[in-house]
Design a protein around this motif. Structure first.
Motif, PDB file in Angstrom:
ATOM      1  N   ASN A 296      88.054  80.285  73.602  1.00 33.70           N
ATOM      2  CA  ASN A 296      86.896  80.824  74.602  1.00 33.70           C
ATOM      3  C   ASN A 296      87.264  81.170  75.907  1.00 33.70           C
ATOM      4  OD1 ASN A 296      85.247  80.102  72.294  1.00 33.70           O
ATOM      5  ND2 ASN A 296      84.787  77.942  73.181  1.00 33.70           N
ATOM      6  N   ASN A 297      88.733  81.413  76.245  1.00 35.88           N
ATOM      7  CA  ASN A 297      88.928  82.222  77.366  1.00 35.88           C
ATOM      8  C   ASN A 297      90.197  82.777  77.146  1.00 35.88           C
ATOM      9  OD1 ASN A 297      91.470  80.236  78.202  1.00 35.88           O
ATOM     10  ND2 ASN A 297      89.580  78.773  78.086  1.00 35.88           N
ATOM     11  N   ALA A 298      90.539  83.759  78.100  1.00 39.66           N
ATOM     12  CA  ALA A 298      91.635  84.653  77.868  1.00 39.66           C
ATOM     13  C   ALA A 298      92.536  84.747  79.269  1.00 39.66           C
ATOM     14  CB  ALA A 298      91.633  85.832  77.169  1.00 39.66           C
ATOM     15  N   GLY A 299      93.346  85.279  79.460  1.00 40.20           N
ATOM     16  CA  GLY A 299      94.285  85.760  80.765  1.00 40.20           C
ATOM     17  C   GLY A 299      94.435  84.338  81.357  1.00 40.20           C
ATOM     18  N   THR A 300      94.582  83.148  80.849  1.00 43.56           N
ATOM     19  CA  THR A 300      94.624  81.949  81.492  1.00 43.56           C
ATOM     20  C   THR A 300      95.995  81.894  82.068  1.00 43.56           C
ATOM     21  OG1 THR A 300      95.122  80.964  79.536  1.00 43.56           O
ATOM     22  CG2 THR A 300      92.993  80.626  80.266  1.00 43.56           C
ATOM     23  N   GLY A 301      96.015  81.054  83.374  1.00 40.97           N
ATOM     24  CA  GLY A 301      97.226  81.110  83.955  1.00 40.97           C
ATOM     25  C   GLY A 301      97.065  81.794  85.492  1.00 40.97           C
ATOM     26  N   HIS A 302      95.750  81.916  85.752  1.00 43.05           N
ATOM     27  CA  HIS A 302      95.406  82.715  86.862  1.00 43.05           C
ATOM     28  C   HIS A 302      96.219  82.080  88.304  1.00 43.05           C
ATOM     29  CE1 HIS A 302      92.189  84.897  85.360  1.00 43.05           C
ATOM     30  NE2 HIS A 302      91.729  83.814  84.778  1.00 43.05           N
ATOM     31  N   ALA A 303      96.942  83.102  88.737  1.00 44.70           N
ATOM     32  CA  ALA A 303      97.731  82.740  90.023  1.00 44.70           C
ATOM     33  C   ALA A 303      97.571  84.193  91.131  1.00 44.70           C
ATOM     34  CB  ALA A 303      99.293  82.365  89.715  1.00 44.70           C
TER      35      ALA A 303
ATOM     36  N   ASP B  92      93.221  92.803 102.156  1.00 46.73           N
ATOM     37  CA  ASP B  92      92.556  91.311 102.458  1.00 46.73           C
ATOM     38  C   ASP B  92      93.368  90.598 101.420  1.00 46.73           C
ATOM     39  OD1 ASP B  92      91.598  88.755 102.688  1.00 46.73           O
ATOM     40  OD2 ASP B  92      89.701  89.728 102.837  1.00 46.73           O
ATOM     41  N   MET B  93      94.502  89.811 101.660  1.00 45.01           N
ATOM     42  CA  MET B  93      94.865  88.828 100.821  1.00 45.01           C
ATOM     43  C   MET B  93      94.449  87.346 100.726  1.00 45.01           C
ATOM     44  SD  MET B  93      99.123  90.014 101.041  1.00 45.01           S
ATOM     45  CE  MET B  93      99.120  89.138 102.837  1.00 45.01           C
ATOM     46  N   SER B  94      93.673  86.909 101.264  1.00 45.14           N
ATOM     47  CA  SER B  94      93.428  85.633 101.756  1.00 45.14           C
ATOM     48  C   SER B  94      92.869  84.778 100.273  1.00 45.14           C
ATOM     49  CB  SER B  94      91.905  85.614 102.507  1.00 45.14           C
ATOM     50  OG  SER B  94      90.993  86.236 102.019  1.00 45.14           O
ATOM     51  N   LYS B  95      92.175  85.562  99.544  1.00 46.39           N
ATOM     52  CA  LYS B  95      91.706  85.022  98.313  1.00 46.39           C
ATOM     53  C   LYS B  95      92.879  84.858  97.248  1.00 46.39           C
ATOM     54  CE  LYS B  95      87.899  85.105  94.861  1.00 46.39           C
ATOM     55  NZ  LYS B  95      86.951  85.775  94.471  1.00 46.39           N
ATOM     56  N   ALA B  96      93.889  85.982  96.966  1.00 43.60           N
ATOM     57  CA  ALA B  96      94.991  85.931  96.353  1.00 43.60           C
ATOM     58  C   ALA B  96      95.945  84.631  96.788  1.00 43.60           C
ATOM     59  CB  ALA B  96      95.818  86.952  96.494  1.00 43.60           C
TER      60      ALA B  96
ATOM     61  N   LYS C 256      95.172  81.933  98.373  1.00 41.46           N
ATOM     62  CA  LYS C 256      94.067  80.713  98.183  1.00 41.46           C
ATOM     63  C   LYS C 256      94.498  80.419  96.925  1.00 41.46           C
ATOM     64  CE  LYS C 256      89.828  78.535  98.488  1.00 41.46           C
ATOM     65  NZ  LYS C 256      88.383  78.766  98.587  1.00 41.46           N
ATOM     66  N   ILE C 257      94.248  81.312  95.757  1.00 42.93           N
ATOM     67  CA  ILE C 257      94.407  80.934  94.545  1.00 42.93           C
ATOM     68  C   ILE C 257      95.785  80.670  94.098  1.00 42.93           C
ATOM     69  CG2 ILE C 257      93.773  82.044  92.104  1.00 42.93           C
ATOM     70  CD1 ILE C 257      91.630  83.066  93.409  1.00 42.93           C
ATOM     71  N   ASN C 258      96.723  81.279  94.459  1.00 44.38           N
ATOM     72  CA  ASN C 258      98.115  81.194  94.172  1.00 44.38           C
ATOM     73  C   ASN C 258      98.585  79.605  94.730  1.00 44.38           C
ATOM     74  OD1 ASN C 258     101.180  81.272  94.726  1.00 44.38           O
ATOM     75  ND2 ASN C 258     100.948  82.839  93.435  1.00 44.38           N
ATOM     76  N   GLU C 259      98.218  79.329  95.770  1.00 42.26           N
ATOM     77  CA  GLU C 259      98.612  77.986  96.308  1.00 42.26           C
ATOM     78  C   GLU C 259      97.953  77.021  95.248  1.00 42.26           C
ATOM     79  OE1 GLU C 259      99.481  76.510  99.641  1.00 42.26           O
ATOM     80  OE2 GLU C 259     100.139  78.446 100.715  1.00 42.26           O
ATOM     81  N   GLN C 260      96.593  77.283  95.003  1.00 43.80           N
ATOM     82  CA  GLN C 260      95.896  76.335  94.215  1.00 43.80           C
ATOM     83  C   GLN C 260      96.465  76.083  92.626  1.00 43.80           C
ATOM     84  OE1 GLN C 260      91.920  77.509  94.347  1.00 43.80           O
ATOM     85  NE2 GLN C 260      91.386  76.564  96.245  1.00 43.80           N
ATOM     86  N   PHE C 261      97.285  77.130  92.229  1.00 41.65           N
ATOM     87  CA  PHE C 261      97.622  77.196  90.849  1.00 41.65           C
ATOM     88  C   PHE C 261      98.928  76.232  91.066  1.00 41.65           C
ATOM     89  CE2 PHE C 261     100.324  79.117  87.452  1.00 41.65           C
ATOM     90  CZ  PHE C 261      99.561  78.493  86.646  1.00 41.65           C
ATOM     91  N   ARG C 262      99.643  76.578  92.099  1.00 45.77           N
ATOM     92  CA  ARG C 262     100.854  75.574  92.388  1.00 45.77           C
ATOM     93  C   ARG C 262     100.585  74.193  92.571  1.00 45.77           C
ATOM     94  NH1 ARG C 262     105.076  79.118  93.579  1.00 45.77           N
ATOM     95  NH2 ARG C 262     104.718  81.185  93.836  1.00 45.77           N
ATOM     96  N   VAL C 263      99.409  73.893  92.805  1.00 46.65           N
ATOM     97  CA  VAL C 263      99.099  72.568  92.972  1.00 46.65           C
ATOM     98  C   VAL C 263      99.015  71.909  91.408  1.00 46.65           C
ATOM     99  CG1 VAL C 263      97.387  71.078  93.468  1.00 46.65           C
ATOM    100  CG2 VAL C 263      97.901  72.492  95.229  1.00 46.65           C
ATOM    101  N   SER C 264      98.408  72.792  90.585  1.00 45.14           N
ATOM    102  CA  SER C 264      98.145  72.363  89.257  1.00 45.14           C
ATOM    103  C   SER C 264      99.546  72.362  88.496  1.00 45.14           C
ATOM    104  CB  SER C 264      97.390  73.226  88.445  1.00 45.14           C
ATOM    105  OG  SER C 264      96.064  73.481  88.865  1.00 45.14           O
ATOM    106  N   MET C 265     100.445  72.991  88.733  1.00 43.15           N
ATOM    107  CA  MET C 265     101.631  73.008  88.266  1.00 43.15           C
ATOM    108  C   MET C 265     102.559  71.742  88.823  1.00 43.15           C
ATOM    109  SD  MET C 265     102.939  76.815  88.334  1.00 43.15           S
ATOM    110  CE  MET C 265     104.615  76.885  87.448  1.00 43.15           C
ATOM    111  N   GLN C 266     102.338  71.293  90.060  1.00 39.04           N
ATOM    112  CA  GLN C 266     103.080  70.159  90.640  1.00 39.04           C
ATOM    113  C   GLN C 266     102.487  68.936  89.872  1.00 39.04           C
ATOM    114  OE1 GLN C 266     103.496  69.946  95.124  1.00 39.04           O
ATOM    115  NE2 GLN C 266     102.410  72.128  94.881  1.00 39.04           N
ATOM    116  N   PHE C 267     100.926  68.887  89.627  1.00 42.25           N
ATOM    117  CA  PHE C 267     100.673  67.670  88.943  1.00 42.25           C
ATOM    118  C   PHE C 267     101.049  67.697  87.550  1.00 42.25           C
ATOM    119  CE2 PHE C 267      96.874  65.624  86.646  1.00 42.25           C
ATOM    120  CZ  PHE C 267      97.120  64.498  87.227  1.00 42.25           C
ATOM    121  N   TRP C 268     101.026  68.694  86.752  1.00 40.79           N
ATOM    122  CA  TRP C 268     101.496  68.761  85.519  1.00 40.79           C
ATOM    123  C   TRP C 268     103.086  68.239  85.307  1.00 40.79           C
ATOM    124  CZ3 TRP C 268      99.728  74.563  84.739  1.00 40.79           C
ATOM    125  CH2 TRP C 268      98.422  74.375  84.785  1.00 40.79           C
TER     126      TRP C 268
END
Length: 498
Positions: free
Chosen positions: A53-60, A77-81, A83-95
């Protein structure tokens, strides 16, 4: 028949990646808390979190061009990129924490290393991509990114995409090997298996029908148990509404003022999936293009290698569409039922503002398979219709709210809405969603449990070493964490695993 059940500390509504993540974090922080989960369907991760039900997952933000924009002065403007990259790294740390402590196992079941690429055509787009590359590649978060506008180099990177392609216009791509493919359906199931081992009360085939606040401050949840055909009433100190598109209806039923003047705009999706193993083997990357004019950000075309049930797959899409349902298993009356007196003007304003988007979605619905194949051929010039099948993806509900940009503004992204006292919270919105789930759930915890944060902080930092720190501003910590997560998650580079 009705039955009143004893109270819990926490009720989680919905069994997707968000509830799974929040439940797992809370069990780490407070092992004695009683947590109850209600899911309308028969098993976890069947709606938005499901791998089909989704594709392209692993958004960083490594390849998604809509996360970077060109300013008027020509800079990026890289601010959103970032932010999302740092947030994905948070997920990877938790896993990684869960794996190191044997709370979940076999990371290859849900995450695999995979190059992420951006691909553009035309002089202006090539110029933009080059500017984007120069900006991002100087940032430690995007270390290792490459750029090429040489068709011969691109043939090495993406042979299937370049095969039989006429290069009569400029073409360029960026490539970064540190990307991943994440199967959030598999991860969701792992997390709920873990929660079951932690004596979390999981209730499937249970449809939450109403939420109200009792005089004692507890939240009462009315639930229909389809298995026994009875109504149950459950109470809890804290309720999290993580029901995907259905979260909006439940938020409205709660009656909290923070849920007023909010509406939802449903967007459905379709993907093409390759059924020819020979073609699947010729491509190993996520390749993102640019969204068409008028298309919502979630409709950026991409050709993705996916690993589903430990088998390599190839998907292309998404093709946007419109359905009034808020869930794939929802009702055609979902949109109408979400319109209330308090959000009527907001919804009408959104309808007026988004006529071009609605027109675009209707046009997408009307596409024939051959028309969809022609869009695919922009990525694979010699694609044959018989090699591809059409699958229906999940429903997404974009948030509509009044903002400084005006009444009825359509929001893209995820959004937490919580009561002022933190006793109830709901997650609304869509992409990047699952990829940033851990960061979003930490946001829920900070908003809803502020009094416990000081006590919990050491444990949170144990789970997520970068908690409260910008990795971009601490490159040594970034390198250290990157090495640890790469090893724990089994993310050896693609070249190394041959």
């Amino acid at each position: 028949m009705s039955n009143r059940v004893s109270k819990s500390d926490v009720i989680l509504i919905g069994s997707g990646i968000m509830s799974a993540t929040l439940g797992t974090i809370l069990k780490e922080l407070e092992p004695t808390w009683e947590i109850t989960v209600f899911e309308k369907l028969g098993k976890p991760g069947e709606e938005s979190s499901n791998e089909w039900n989704n594709a392209g997952t692993g958004h960083a933000a490594l390849c998604e061009l809509n996360y970077t924009s060109e300013k008027e002065d020509g800079s990026i403007d890289m601010s959103k990129a970032i932010k999302i990259n740092e947030q994905f790294r948070v997920s990877m740390q938790f896993w990684s924490h869960l794996l190191k402590n044997d709370l979940i196992h076999n990371p290859q079941d849900f995450i695999m290393p995979l190059p992420h690429m951006s691909l553009v055509h035309g002089e202006d787009n090539v110029s933009f991509l080059n500017k984007r590359f120069k900006a991002l590649s100087n940032n430690p978060l995007f270390k290792g990114m490459e750029f090429s506008d040489d068709p011969e180099k691109l043939k090495e990177w993406i042979p299937l995409v370049m095969q039989e392609r006429e290069t009569n216009e400029p073409i360029a791509a960026t490539k970064i090997d540190s990307g991943t493919d994440v199967n959030f359906g598999a991860l969701t199931r792992k997390l709920f298996n873990h929660l079951e081992d932690q004596d979390v009360d999981l209730n499937y085939n249970h449809h939450v029908q109403d939420i109200k606040r009792n005089s004692d401050g507890m939240w009462e949840v009315k639930v229909y148990d389809a298995s026994s055909d009875r109504i149950e009433y459950h109470t809890a100190k804290f309720v999290f509404i993580g029901g995907g598109g259905a979260s909006l209806h439940l938020l409205q039923q709660s009656g909290i003022p923070e849920g007023k003047q909010i509406g939802g705009f449903p967007v459905s999706g379709l993907f093409m999936v390759c059924n020819n193993p020979e073609i699947v083997e010729k491509h190993e990357a996520k390749v993102y293009g640019k969204a068409k004019v008028g298309a919502p950000p979630m409709s950026v075309p991409h050709l993705d290698t996916r690993f589903i049930n430990n088998k390599k797959s190839l998907l292309f899409g998404p093709f946007a569409g419109f359905s009034p349902k808020f869930l794939k298993s929802g009702s055609i009356f979902d949109l109408i039922n979400s319109v209330k007196p308090h959000n009527l003007l907001t919804m009408l304003a959104a309808g007026t503002k988004n006529i071009p988007l609605t027109k675009y979605l209707v046009q997408q619905v009307m596409l024939s398979k051959e028309q969809r194949m022609n869009e695919l051929r922009e990525f694979i010039p010699n694609a044959k219709s018989e090699d591809w099948d059409l699958i229906v993806a999940g429903q997404r509900v974009q948030v509509i709210k009044d903002t400084k940009d005006g009444k009825g503004t359509l929001q893209f992204g995820t959004e937490v809405v919580n009561a002022a006292d933190g006793s109830i919270a709901a997650l609304l919105g869509a992409s990047p969603g699952a990829s940033t789930a851990v960061n979003v759930m930490l946001e829920v915890i900070s908003k809803c449990f502020p009094e416990q944060l000081d006590e919990w902080e050491p444990k949170i930092k144990e789970m997520i070493p970068s908690y409260g720190v910008s990795l971009m501003e601490n490159p040594e910590l970034l390198d250290e964490i990157d090495a640890q997560t790469t090893e724990t998650l089994g993310l050896t580079r693609v070249a190394e695993r041959g």
